[in-house]
Design an enzyme around this catalytic site. Structure first.
Site, PDB file in Angstrom:
ATOM      1  N   ALA A 174      33.374  47.585  36.653  1.00 16.94           N
ATOM      2  CA  ALA A 174      33.181  47.117  38.030  1.00 16.94           C
ATOM      3  C   ALA A 174      33.312  48.275  39.016  1.00 16.94           C
ATOM      4  O   ALA A 174      33.997  49.259  38.752  1.00 16.94           O
ATOM      5  CB  ALA A 174      34.227  46.062  38.346  1.00 16.94           C
ATOM      6  N   GLY A 196      34.571  45.980  32.809  1.00 17.25           N
ATOM      7  CA  GLY A 196      33.509  44.980  32.871  1.00 17.25           C
ATOM      8  C   GLY A 196      32.328  45.354  32.000  1.00 17.25           C
ATOM      9  O   GLY A 196      31.598  44.482  31.511  1.00 17.25           O
ATOM     10  N   GLU A 235      41.431  48.262  32.622  1.00 14.08           N
ATOM     11  CA  GLU A 235      41.814  47.565  33.855  1.00 14.08           C
ATOM     12  C   GLU A 235      43.298  47.684  34.153  1.00 14.08           C
ATOM     13  O   GLU A 235      43.708  47.766  35.311  1.00 14.08           O
ATOM     14  CB  GLU A 235      41.444  46.075  33.761  1.00 14.08           C
ATOM     15  N   GLU A 288      33.235  44.176  28.674  1.00 10.94           N
ATOM     16  CA  GLU A 288      33.246  42.706  28.710  1.00 10.94           C
ATOM     17  C   GLU A 288      31.817  42.153  28.635  1.00 10.94           C
ATOM     18  O   GLU A 288      31.554  41.154  27.980  1.00 10.94           O
ATOM     19  CB  GLU A 288      33.951  42.214  29.979  1.00 10.94           C
TER      20      GLU A 288
END
Ligand SMILES: CC/C=C\CC(=O)SCCNC(=O)CCNC(=O)[C@H](O)C(C)(C)COP(=O)(O)OP(=O)(O)OC[C@H]1O[C@@H](n2cnc3c(N)ncnc32)[C@H](O)[C@@H]1OP(=O)(O)O
Length: 754
Positions: free
Chosen positions: A96, A135, A158, A138
């Site tokens: 992200a 992300g 994260e 993910e």
């Protein structure tokens, strides 16, 4: 999601059977590429204009939109049999866009996007080159298959940003690889190689060749096959038989090392939810935990540290020269002079970076001991990394003339100006022209050393922290005459060595130790006033330091500071009493540390210091009744009456004194911005990252409050001039206490008026 450029193109090999969604993660070049990518996705000028407007608000939103749209097109096109998702410029996706977190999220949310990919009725294959982080991973876990290049790096970092993998990562990874390995990766943020990812079961295949080609081939081979067994969210989470004990142990471990950071604890809770709840409920738990982290302030602090770490690379000197105008010299071969603890660590760090190193120590016995120590440090490091030790990169010599062909020398001899001047004189005689002369001094004047050489522009400080091959911080100290090129070269070498390198001006103690002196001094004063080492250390450790002042002093050795104080004429032998014994140059001085040293108590190495230890060298500190009665006698002798001191006062006195000196350092132009100071403290002095560094911390406390408390303590202790609030702090408060990223404007204005 940042830097996902949605470039749709048809594979030349398989016609329109496989559609590629290009996902790229080169943040700096994102703007142009996203623009182009969206245009290529079709829609002509109008779509292009819309996308560009979105990008102006948020890069990640555009990228997510591009993925959603392209996947939709691919899934509805009957000619497309499988989809490969890949990155651009050798990178899958770094995760992200952290900058998005501060503002309002726009564009399609990540979780439904990943769910739609996982729910697709055509094989979705992630082609992972470069980084698949946060992300990005993910997203890959939402795919049905993952093919990685052998050089790829995968991870869920994260936690290092004060968050948890909240786009399903905390729920999918344990289902895919099991609880113990998922706990390890998620709670530490550890990045793994493709080989380890394959071993863990994160990826299905590793290729040495073109990843996209391999993924396309693979995608074609699985086209039409059932996908039910490939949707990770539907997997039962493998539950180890003793899972309660496992989670309790994991929680104990993270609480022990987190030092008050919430994210590692939340990560364990999220993985526990994966192991104990159905997927949907686990996702709800993941969301709840993430919401708590988001609003905690810790995430903001850690994200500030992330950007600060990068900001310090854009260094500048008061002359205006800086990273963007100064070209570093190439450094292929370096010499280290003096092979004590620091010299050995520096030698290891240089060799591990791939440089040829000449390690020089004049005494044969010390040279042989150092060689043995360096060899075993390199072997241990290589074993940990699964690589060959870089033993053949180092040559050892007793002769300083061996520096003749090196590009850079790092002097790490004993902290004695006369000795260092002599070393620099010899280096100037034997080095080839242009060789950079660096000193690892932690306290001596870099300008004085430079003056002793014919080429002062080639002299800079490279202040490493012990152990030098482990500690991440490097202060690059420029003197009055250091050339920008010399600074650029030292900064580049530091970066290559994997150090958080910060360029700072020359002053006593540079940035880190100059601030530390005031912090330690306050701790001594607190002992005089009634505190104990246990109280002071307890408050600081609860704040998040790995060790308080006194435990740290016992570890590093009390004699080090004592020697410096004696050399500065501060420590005076004897048992003088009364107030005059506690004054030096008109300011309050505490001789407590000197008196403890006079008892031969140097800390862990002597088995006694501020605490007692089972035996010399032992590490477990125990409260020492001797020390407590020594403190009582000391107070009685000096007419001091112990008062009750609470943890709040300990924190305010120690931390605000340190912060105040940080403001003075900014005012003096020794550090260019608050980020420099914060990076130094987080990476070199154990300041808890989740509090963002001392200057960031001050901004979160509120500058008016810091100012008010300093004024209060200065009034209470007028004999401690260092507690007088710094002019820059007053100025910042007067200008409305701007956020930390705007302090540079105030500082610039201040300097322009001087
Ligand atoms: C619901 C929430 C969903 C997901 C959560 C997440 O994904 S959180 C983000 C997880 N990802 C990371 O933590 C990765 C962070 N980035 C890195 O580790 C490195 O930047 C990376 C990707 C390995 C590349 O390293 P490299 O050394 O090549 O470049 P550098 O670090 O100097 O970065 C270049 C510039 O990009 C900026 N940047 C990097 N990552 C991000 C990011 N995630 N968001 C925003 N910006 C990012 C970085 O600041 C540099 O910018 P500059 O202006 O040059 O300082």
């Amino acid at each position: 999601m940042t830097s996902l450029g949605g470039r749709r193109r048809t594979s030349p090999r398989c016609g329109r059977q496989v559609q590629r969604q290009i996902i790229q993660s080169t943040w700096s070049s994102l703007r142009t590429r996203t623009h182009r990518a969206v245009r290529r996705m079709g829609g002509g000028a109008k779509a292009n204009a819309t996308a560009h407007a979105q990008w102006a608000q948020s890069s990640g939103a555009v990228v997510r939109q591009a993925i959603v749209d392209t996947v939709k097109i691919a899934l509805s096109d009957p000619k497309v049999k499988s989809v490969v998702i890949c990155g651009q410029n050798g990178n899958f996706c770094g995760g992200a866009d952290i900058k998005e977190f501060g503002g309002e999220m726009t564009g399609p949310p990540l979780i439904p996007m990943i769910h739609a990919i996982e729910a697709a009725n055509k094989p979705m294959v992630a082609a992972i080159e470069g980084n698949a982080l946060g992300g990005g991973l993910e997203l890959a876990l939402g795919c049905h298959y993952r093919i990685a290049h052998s050089k790829a790096r995968l991870g869920l970092p994260e936690v290092t940003l004060g968050l948890l993998p909240a786009a399903g990562g905390s729920q999918r990874l344990p289902r895919l690889i099991g609880v113990p390995d998922a706990l390890d990766l998620i709670t530490t943020g550890r990045i793994v190689t493709a080989a380890e990812a394959l071993r863990l079961g994160i990826v299905d295949q590793v290729t040495e060749h073109n990843t996209v080609d391999a993924a396309v081939k693979f995608a074609l081979s699985v086209a039409g096959q059932p996908l039910d067994a490939r949707r990770i969210s539907t997997f039962p989470c493998p539950r180890p038989p003793d899972s309660d004990a496992l989670f309790e142990e994991a929680m104990r471990k993270v609480r022990g090392s987190a030092r008050g950071a919430m994210a590692p604890v939340a990560c364990v809770q999220a993985v526990r939810a994966a192991a104990t709840l159905p997927y949907e409920r686990g996702m709800e738990r993941e969301k709840e935990l993430m919401a708590t982290l988001f609003t905690s302030g810790q995430a903001r602090a850690l994200q500030y540290v992330f950007f600060a770490q990068r900001a310090v690379g854009r260094w500048s000197m008061p002359s205006g020269a800086g990273w963007d105008t100064s070209k570093p010299r190439p450094v292929n071969k370096a010499a280290v002079i003096g092979l004590g603890t620091m010299g050995r660590g520096i030698t290891v760090a240089l060799a591990q970076t791939g440089l040829s190193v000449v390690a020089i120590e004049t005494q044969e016995k010390q040279l042989m001991e150092a060689k043995q120590a360096v060899t075993s440090m390199l072997e241990r490091g290589a074993k940990r990394r699964g690589a060959a030790p870089a033993l053949d990169r180092i040559s050892y010599s007793r002769n300083i003339q061996a520096v003749a062909d090196v590009d850079l020398v790092i002097e790490a001899v004993f902290e004695d100006m006369a000795l260092k001047l002599e070393v620099f004189r010899q280096l100037s005689a034997f080095c080839k022209p242009g060789t950079l002369l660096c000193t690892n001094t932690s306290a001596l004047d870099v300008d004085e050393l430079a003056r002793g050489t014919p080429n002062p522009e080639l002299v800079v400080g490279m202040h490493f922290f012990a152990p030098a091959h482990v500690m991440k911080l490097l202060e690059v100290v420029y003197g009055k005459r250091s050339s920008p090129q010399a600074v650029a070269t030292a900064m580049q070498l530091g970066k290559k060595m994997g150090k958080a390198s910060v360029a700072v001006g020359n002053c006593r103690g540079f940035v880190g130790n100059r601030m530390l002196r005031l912090y330690v001094e306050q701790a001594f004063f607190l002992l005089e006033e009634g505190a104990t080492p246990e109280l002071v250390d307890g408050a600081l450790e609860e704040f998040g330091f790995p060790m308080g002042v006194f435990r740290m002093s016992d570890l590093s050795g009390l004699d080090v500071g004592w020697r410096t104080r004696k050399a500065a004429g501060q420590a005076q032998p004897g048992e003088a009493s009364g107030q005059s014994a506690r004054i030096r140059n008109g300011s309050r001085y505490s001789p407590i540390g000197d008196l403890v040293c006079e008892q031969g108590r140097f800390g862990q190495k002597t088995g006694r210091g501020w605490y007692q230890y089972d035996k010399p060298g032992s590490r477990v500190a125990r409260s020492d009744p001797w020390l407590h009665s020594f403190l009582e006698q000391y107070r009685a002798r000096h007419g001091l009456v112990a008062r009750s001191i609470d943890r709040q006062e300990v924190l305010e006195r120690c931390l605000y004194a340190l912060v105040n000196e940080g403001f003075r350092i900014l005012e003096d132009g020794i550090a260019a911005g608050p980020e420099d100071i914060d990076v130094i403290y987080v990476f070199g002095y154990g300041w808890p990252g989740h509090r963002g560094g001392p200057m960031f911390y001050a901004s979160t406390v509120g500058l008016p409050k810091v100012l008010e408390r300093l004024e209060h303590y200065h009034q209470a202790h007028p004999d401690v001039p260092d507690l007088q609030p710094c002019g820059l702090l007053r100025r910042l408060v007067a200008s409305g206490s701007p956020p930390v990223h705007r302090w540079r404007e105030v500082i610039k204005k201040l300097h322009s008026q001087l």
